[in-house]
Scaffold this motif. Structure first.
Motif, short mmCIF file in Angstrom:
data_model
loop_
_atom_site.label_atom_id
_atom_site.label_comp_id
_atom_site.label_asym_id
_atom_site.label_seq_id
_atom_site.Cartn_x
_atom_site.Cartn_y
_atom_site.Cartn_z
N ALA A 137 0.88 -1.26 0.00
CA ALA A 137 0.00 0.00 -0.06
C ALA A 137 0.88 1.11 0.05
N HIS A 138 0.48 2.39 -0.48
CA HIS A 138 1.35 3.59 -0.29
C HIS A 138 0.96 4.12 1.12
N TRP A 139 1.87 4.88 1.72
CA TRP A 139 1.74 5.57 2.89
C TRP A 139 1.88 6.83 2.79
N ASP A 140 2.07 7.60 1.74
CA ASP A 140 2.30 9.02 1.55
C ASP A 140 0.89 9.53 1.21
N SER A 141 0.67 10.95 1.41
CA SER A 141 -0.31 11.63 0.99
C SER A 141 -0.28 12.57 0.06
N ARG A 142 -1.35 12.99 -0.61
CA ARG A 142 -0.98 13.95 -1.94
C ARG A 142 -0.95 15.24 -1.44
N PRO A 143 -0.09 16.13 -2.06
CA PRO A 143 0.14 17.58 -1.71
C PRO A 143 -1.09 18.57 -1.95
N TRP A 144 -1.89 18.01 -2.77
CA TRP A 144 -2.81 19.04 -3.41
C TRP A 144 -4.23 18.24 -3.55
N ALA A 145 -5.10 19.01 -2.99
CA ALA A 145 -6.47 18.58 -3.23
C ALA A 145 -7.13 18.87 -4.50
N ASP A 146 -6.59 18.62 -5.61
CA ASP A 146 -6.82 19.21 -7.01
C ASP A 146 -8.20 18.73 -7.50
N HIS A 147 -8.80 17.74 -6.82
CA HIS A 147 -10.02 17.26 -7.26
C HIS A 147 -10.94 18.01 -6.30
N ASP A 148 -10.88 18.84 -5.61
CA ASP A 148 -11.73 19.37 -4.67
C ASP A 148 -12.63 20.20 -5.37
N PRO A 149 -14.04 20.44 -5.28
CA PRO A 149 -14.69 21.28 -6.05
C PRO A 149 -14.55 22.87 -5.65
N ASP A 150 -14.02 23.06 -4.55
CA ASP A 150 -13.86 24.35 -3.94
C ASP A 150 -12.36 24.78 -4.28
N PRO A 151 -12.25 25.63 -5.31
CA PRO A 151 -11.24 26.18 -5.65
C PRO A 151 -9.91 26.57 -4.53
N ALA A 152 -10.49 27.08 -3.61
CA ALA A 152 -9.64 27.73 -2.23
C ALA A 152 -9.11 26.26 -1.83
N ASN A 153 -9.51 25.20 -2.10
CA ASN A 153 -8.95 24.10 -1.45
C ASN A 153 -7.86 23.16 -2.16
N GLN A 154 -7.99 23.63 -3.46
CA GLN A 154 -7.10 22.85 -4.47
C GLN A 154 -5.59 22.79 -4.12
N LYS A 155 -5.17 23.79 -3.45
CA LYS A 155 -3.64 23.68 -3.31
C LYS A 155 -3.45 23.09 -1.77
N LYS A 156 -4.50 22.87 -1.18
CA LYS A 156 -4.02 22.16 0.39
C LYS A 156 -3.64 20.57 0.18
N PRO A 157 -2.83 20.48 1.13
CA PRO A 157 -2.49 18.98 1.13
C PRO A 157 -3.81 17.96 1.55
N ILE A 158 -3.92 16.92 1.48
CA ILE A 158 -5.03 16.01 1.99
C ILE A 158 -4.80 15.03 3.14
N ASP A 159 -5.58 14.68 3.97
CA ASP A 159 -5.05 13.54 5.09
C ASP A 159 -4.88 12.23 4.44
N GLY A 160 -5.73 11.89 3.35
CA GLY A 160 -5.56 10.71 2.67
C GLY A 160 -5.81 9.49 3.63
N ALA A 161 -7.05 9.93 4.23
CA ALA A 161 -7.72 8.80 5.20
C ALA A 161 -7.72 7.48 4.51
N ASN A 162 -8.51 7.53 3.43
CA ASN A 162 -8.95 6.44 2.39
C ASN A 162 -7.70 6.06 1.33
N ASP A 163 -7.15 7.28 0.70
CA ASP A 163 -6.19 7.41 -0.26
C ASP A 163 -4.79 7.23 0.42
N GLY A 164 -4.54 6.11 1.02
CA GLY A 164 -3.36 5.87 1.62
C GLY A 164 -3.38 5.16 3.12
#
Ligand code: AHN
Ligand code: ZN
Length: 348
Positions: A137-164
């Motif tokens: 499995a991968h253990w890192d999380s993504r640096p950008w929430a680029d799929h977030d519908p809110d543009p204000a979030n798209q540069k934020k990193p994600i928790d990756g609770a499911n994704d990782g």
């Protein structure tokens, strides 16, 4: 008086005799079960007993705790402090369950030119066994929430609770329950770093095939043991989604159809056919693709895929700031962990 001595001697002799015949009978019985005509039946019942080696019990609560602990570091983005701290924690946690833990540092250039300092973390059980199974499995999380519908979030990193974190949580729990009663075969748990640093939405039109899975690409070309081989591999990705639907992913069916069949059959027998759906999903460029292509190990991906209700084909919170703890379902972790244990403990 004399009579009584004789009588007691006779009695003793009789006692000895009974013991002697009893002993003879026991020996006869024991040997007949080894060499008698029942020999075959005896052996096959032994085999049956052997194949019923108890499968350890997976704890969803414990797996969930491992997910919570990962999230507590903050987003595990490569080249950040949270990433380093989480790597150290993964290493020390796995060392509680096996002495054979290897940390594999590497450098990789990301799509945007950033040089990432990554660490793959490998924990082995029965390291001397020739027949091995790879669980990853991968253990890192993504640096950008680029799929977030809110543009204000798209540069934020994600928790990756499911994704990782979910897949890693399942594998840490597997390590915990395997430790006191290891399976017959060898098992290598490989946690990949720098999987999710792939191109953002804005960079989508490039030829981005090899820009995901940087840790798995490194490991596949430089396995922790020279000439490493495994009978097969299983990757977990986004396995904690509530009411997850694990469609049969394209590369898995292409490279390892027999493993897909094996795993989905065991899932059905264990009563998880509501999650493990015998239907084809799309092709996902994920860590297992590189393990197949570069390490030549037939490896499948257990990944939540859906045909409706999401534009990506993944779960609706994929690469958004809402991929958080609340979205992780212990029941899904349980199903995946239980299936993996049944798969691993039936191999010999
Ligand atoms: C692509 O979208 C090409 N690959 C997805 C790999 C991935 C990202 N798995 C989890 N996050
Ligand atoms: Zn991702």
């Amino acid at each position: 008086m004399g009579r009584s001595v004789i009588a007691s001697c006779k009695y003793r002799f009789m006692k000895f005799n009974t013991r002697f015949f009893f002993l003879l009978a026991v020996i006869a019985l024991a040997t007949s079960s080894c060499v008698g005509p029942d020999n075959d039946a005896g052996q096959s019942s032994e085999k049956a007993v052997e194949s019923l080696t108890p499968v350890p019990v997976f704890s969803a609560d414990s797996a969930m705790k491992y997910v919570v602990q990962q999230i507590a570091f903050g987003p595990r983005v490569p080249n950040t402090r949270a990433n380093v701290e989480c790597a150290n924690w993964l290493e020390s946690t796995l060392k509680r369950y096996t002495p054979d833990v290897i940390v594999q540092p590497f450098k990789a250039r990301a799509f945007d030119g950033t040089v990432l300092n990554g660490r793959n973390i490998i924990a082995s059980f029965n390291p001397e066994a020739k027949t091995r199974i790879l669980l990853c499995a991968h253990w890192d999380s993504r640096p950008w929430a680029d799929h977030d519908p809110d543009p204000a979030n798209q540069k934020k990193p994600i928790d990756g609770a499911n994704d990782g974190a979910a897949g890693v949580g399942v594998l840490l729990e597997l390590a915990r329950v395997m430790a006191p009663q290891p399976p017959t075969v060898g098992v290598d748990i490989v946690l990949f770093d720098a999987e999710d640093y792939g191109p953002t939405q804005a960079n989508q039109n490039r030829d981005s095939e090899d820009e995901w899975g940087l840790g798995s690409q490194y490991w596949s070309r430089n396995p922790h043991v020279q000439g490493y081989k495994a009978r097969f591999g299983i990757l977990l990705d986004m396995v904690g989604v509530e009411n997850a639907t694990f469609l049969q992913e394209g590369w898995s069916l292409y490279y390892a159809p027999h493993i897909v069949k094996k795993v989905w059959k065991i899932a059905r027998q264990a009563g998880y056919d509501n999650l493990f759906i015998e239907d084809e999903g799309g092709y996902i460029t994920d860590d297992h693709y590189y393990v197949n292509r570069d390490a030549n190990i037939p490896t499948i991906n257990i990944i939540h895929l859906q045909r409706e209700g999401s534009s990506s084909g993944f779960y609706p919170y994929w690469h958004t700031v809402n991929d958080n703890l609340e979205k992780v379902s212990p029941a899904s972790l349980m199903a995946v962990g239980d299936v993996l244990l049944h798969v691993v403990y039936q191999e010999r």
